[in-house]
Design a protein around this motif. Sequence first.
Motif, mmCIF file in Angstrom:
data_model
loop_
_atom_site.group_PDB
_atom_site.id
_atom_site.type_symbol
_atom_site.label_atom_id
_atom_site.label_comp_id
_atom_site.label_asym_id
_atom_site.label_seq_id
_atom_site.Cartn_x
_atom_site.Cartn_y
_atom_site.Cartn_z
ATOM 1 N N THR A 245 -7.911 -20.155 -131.142
ATOM 2 C CA THR A 245 -7.300 -19.139 -132.000
ATOM 3 C C THR A 245 -7.971 -17.783 -131.802
ATOM 4 O OG1 THR A 245 -6.791 -20.857 -133.613
ATOM 5 C CG2 THR A 245 -6.686 -18.577 -134.370
ATOM 6 N N SER A 246 -9.292 -17.761 -131.729
ATOM 7 C CA SER A 246 -9.993 -16.487 -131.532
ATOM 8 C C SER A 246 -9.640 -15.861 -130.184
ATOM 9 C CB SER A 246 -11.502 -16.702 -131.637
ATOM 10 O OG SER A 246 -11.966 -17.602 -130.632
ATOM 11 N N LEU A 247 -9.491 -16.693 -129.155
ATOM 12 C CA LEU A 247 -9.114 -16.154 -127.849
ATOM 13 C C LEU A 247 -7.682 -15.632 -127.859
ATOM 14 C CD1 LEU A 247 -10.397 -15.811 -125.068
ATOM 15 C CD2 LEU A 247 -9.430 -18.014 -124.416
ATOM 16 N N ALA A 248 -6.780 -16.371 -128.495
ATOM 17 C CA ALA A 248 -5.393 -15.909 -128.594
ATOM 18 C C ALA A 248 -5.299 -14.635 -129.417
ATOM 19 C CB ALA A 248 -4.525 -17.007 -129.214
ATOM 20 N N LEU A 249 -6.099 -14.528 -130.474
ATOM 21 C CA LEU A 249 -6.089 -13.320 -131.305
ATOM 22 C C LEU A 249 -6.578 -12.116 -130.519
ATOM 23 C CD1 LEU A 249 -5.636 -12.072 -134.081
ATOM 24 C CD2 LEU A 249 -7.961 -12.747 -134.699
ATOM 25 N N LEU A 250 -7.598 -12.296 -129.680
ATOM 26 C CA LEU A 250 -8.085 -11.195 -128.856
ATOM 27 C C LEU A 250 -7.016 -10.755 -127.856
ATOM 28 C CD1 LEU A 250 -10.493 -9.376 -128.106
ATOM 29 C CD2 LEU A 250 -11.137 -11.109 -126.413
ATOM 30 N N ALA A 251 -6.326 -11.715 -127.233
ATOM 31 C CA ALA A 251 -5.256 -11.372 -126.292
ATOM 32 C C ALA A 251 -4.126 -10.621 -127.013
ATOM 33 C CB ALA A 251 -4.719 -12.638 -125.630
ATOM 34 N N LEU A 252 -3.779 -11.075 -128.198
ATOM 35 C CA LEU A 252 -2.739 -10.396 -128.973
ATOM 36 C C LEU A 252 -3.161 -8.972 -129.313
ATOM 37 C CD1 LEU A 252 -0.113 -10.395 -130.658
ATOM 38 C CD2 LEU A 252 -1.444 -11.383 -132.546
ATOM 39 N N ALA A 253 -4.416 -8.797 -129.736
ATOM 40 C CA ALA A 253 -4.893 -7.457 -130.089
ATOM 41 C C ALA A 253 -4.899 -6.540 -128.874
ATOM 42 C CB ALA A 253 -6.286 -7.553 -130.696
ATOM 43 N N ALA A 254 -5.314 -7.063 -127.712
ATOM 44 C CA ALA A 254 -5.376 -6.231 -126.510
ATOM 45 C C ALA A 254 -3.990 -5.703 -126.136
ATOM 46 C CB ALA A 254 -5.981 -7.037 -125.359
ATOM 47 N N VAL A 255 -2.984 -6.560 -126.182
ATOM 48 C CA VAL A 255 -1.633 -6.131 -125.794
ATOM 49 C C VAL A 255 -1.057 -5.164 -126.824
ATOM 50 C CG1 VAL A 255 0.705 -6.931 -125.303
ATOM 51 C CG2 VAL A 255 -1.250 -8.263 -124.512
ATOM 52 N N THR A 256 -1.170 -5.507 -128.071
ATOM 53 C CA THR A 256 -0.561 -4.654 -129.109
ATOM 54 C C THR A 256 -1.253 -3.303 -129.222
ATOM 55 O OG1 THR A 256 -1.962 -5.778 -130.752
ATOM 56 C CG2 THR A 256 0.273 -6.619 -130.438
ATOM 57 N N VAL A 257 -2.573 -3.269 -129.117
ATOM 58 C CA VAL A 257 -3.282 -1.982 -129.192
ATOM 59 C C VAL A 257 -2.922 -1.118 -127.995
ATOM 60 C CG1 VAL A 257 -5.563 -0.925 -129.065
ATOM 61 C CG2 VAL A 257 -5.168 -2.814 -130.623
ATOM 62 N N ALA A 258 -2.859 -1.717 -126.797
ATOM 63 C CA ALA A 258 -2.505 -0.933 -125.607
ATOM 64 C C ALA A 258 -1.112 -0.326 -125.753
ATOM 65 C CB ALA A 258 -2.583 -1.830 -124.371
ATOM 66 N N HIS A 259 -0.144 -1.087 -126.199
ATOM 67 C CA HIS A 259 1.212 -0.555 -126.375
ATOM 68 C C HIS A 259 1.252 0.513 -127.459
ATOM 69 C CE1 HIS A 259 3.940 -2.775 -123.724
ATOM 70 N NE2 HIS A 259 3.145 -3.836 -123.879
ATOM 71 N N THR A 260 0.539 0.296 -128.541
ATOM 72 C CA THR A 260 0.558 1.268 -129.623
ATOM 73 C C THR A 260 -0.066 2.588 -129.187
ATOM 74 O OG1 THR A 260 0.434 -0.518 -131.237
ATOM 75 C CG2 THR A 260 -0.152 1.683 -132.012
ATOM 76 N N LEU A 261 -1.172 2.535 -128.426
ATOM 77 C CA LEU A 261 -1.786 3.765 -127.941
ATOM 78 C C LEU A 261 -0.866 4.519 -126.976
ATOM 79 C CD1 LEU A 261 -5.483 2.630 -127.388
ATOM 80 C CD2 LEU A 261 -4.597 4.090 -129.199
ATOM 81 N N MET A 262 -0.033 3.759 -126.249
ATOM 82 C CA MET A 262 0.916 4.400 -125.327
ATOM 83 C C MET A 262 2.185 4.853 -126.025
ATOM 84 S SD MET A 262 0.547 2.168 -121.804
ATOM 85 C CE MET A 262 0.996 0.625 -122.605
ATOM 86 N N GLY A 263 2.281 4.596 -127.330
ATOM 87 C CA GLY A 263 3.453 5.024 -128.072
ATOM 88 C C GLY A 263 4.598 4.046 -128.042
ATOM 89 N N HIS A 264 4.340 2.793 -127.645
ATOM 90 C CA HIS A 264 5.389 1.771 -127.593
ATOM 91 C C HIS A 264 5.274 0.856 -128.808
ATOM 92 C CE1 HIS A 264 5.092 2.190 -122.937
ATOM 93 N NE2 HIS A 264 5.679 3.221 -123.498
ATOM 94 N N GLY A 265 6.398 0.238 -129.153
ATOM 95 C CA GLY A 265 6.370 -0.790 -130.174
ATOM 96 C C GLY A 265 6.655 -0.266 -131.563
ATOM 97 N N PRO A 266 6.845 -1.161 -132.500
ATOM 98 C CA PRO A 266 7.234 -0.777 -133.861
ATOM 99 C C PRO A 266 6.102 -0.159 -134.667
ATOM 100 C CG PRO A 266 6.917 -3.136 -133.729
ATOM 101 C CD PRO A 266 6.806 -2.620 -132.324
#
Length: 578
Positions: A245-266
Amino acid sequence: MPESKHIIQRWPPLAAGGLFILLYSASAWLGMRLTPPGEHFSAIWPPAGVLLTALLITRWRHWPPLLVTAILLEPLATAPGQWPTPGTLILSADNALEALVGAFLLRRYVGFRPSMQRVRDVLSLLGLTVLFCPVLSATPGATLLALNDKVAWADWWRQWRVFWVGDAMGVLLVAPLLLTWGASGSVPWPRRRVVELMALLLGLVATVHLAFEWAPATPSPHHPLPYAAFPFILWAALRFEARGTSLALLALAAVTVAHTLMGHGPFALAASDTLESTPAAATTASLLFLQSFLAAVGGSGLLLAGAVSEQRRAREKSDRLNEELSESLRELAAAQRELVRRERLAAVGELSASVAHEVRNPLAVIANSVAALLRLSRPEANSTTWELLGVMGEEVQRLDLLVNGLLDFARPLSPRLLSQPLAPVVEGALESALRSGVRPGPLEVTRALDPELPEAPLDAQLLHRALSNLFLNALQAMPQGGALRVELGRTEAREGPPQALISITDTGTGISPEVMRRLFEPFFTTKALGTGLGLAIVRGIIEAHHGQVAVQSTPGQGTTFTVRLPLEPAPPRARPRA
């Protein structure tokens, strides 16, 4: 206090210090990269989780150097090429205080275990170090900036919120990952589980990436697409517990933070969509919206993983207790059967001794009378009188043999155990059986006696008698001839000293399963003229030597008797002189 084995990791001091410096510096650099230009605090501050983990997995005496190192490293890592100022050192000490209080509360009052296999551990981590302790650093940190006129007092609440969320998410994303993967006693996963975990992570990253790419142009923190990550987090919690779970949570955070910083996503908000006046402040607000999503997903996943771990450990404990109970019941039943057998044998022995004593005197009178009649009457050979007197003599001898067997069976066995070689006793018993006159047809005798076998504590006379009985039984089982193999070797016992293994194998008629079950019972025999006491006496002699006797047989193929006797323990080897 918790047991040290649950929270203490043993690392070489230099390796541990170097690893901590590397992780803390890298995480501080990453935290600064996630801080938009013009902002004072990062919405995700990974060093908070690194320092908390270091304090939780080290001894109390290591805390001062770790805290001092963290206080000095943070200004150097966040502002390379600049010497720390009193203000930056105070902020760094403020962050260290947060980790110190959290680690102290978890270890002193909660009994925290880094494996996070209990709901209690997850709740304490979320409640103390994610929600409460960041308040201790956010409050003085935001106040210090306002006092130094770096931010307006009107902006104090926003800065406090960013500081608090950044430290909280740094702990939530980093601490569980380092704690669970670095915990001692973790069982390595088989290759199939590793492949499944990799498939889970790839599916999670691909799904979240597509969800953020396909998000509508109008930002909305409540859009349903990001929640496609929930099945993967549940999968990780149910199958891989806290580590997965901790590894999956880190992967989820990495993808979502990267998209959010680039201005993508909800979760990506423009300045026009918020009350913020600058793009940097809007980016920070976007990250704060995203953190609420990650906190909900991460907290739920870790709690579910802790519940699954508790259920698994409870099931394993139940299975272990059931197995121990079953084993205890089997041992109790075996002990009860053995007690009943011994009591029955004792009763039979007493009765046998009484009967033998009462029968022996009249039997001696009959034997003497038959001998006197033969001497006085001198009947002619092959006459009726001669035949009758011969029958009487044979029956007297058979009864005498039975009486002697009863006495031997009833007599307590107290062997005089002396250390001596076992091979001569086996060879002597075999030769005695071969000279007894019970010779079948063509017989092939094979010997395999270990000449280097250590001595054994034994009573040579009693053991000779027991082995002779077994050899005679083997010869009598081959009336048409056959092969007799005698082996003497060494075998290791589960407990105690090594054992000598005597194996007697014949190629006779074998023994049926019905007979095998009663083979060692007194008075049970399949021979026309047998007493049924031979093997019972053999068993008593072997057990008096602290050994065991067993039999394996296949009808029509042959029988193997095995005798195990304890050997003398080997003397300790002398240590070579230095």
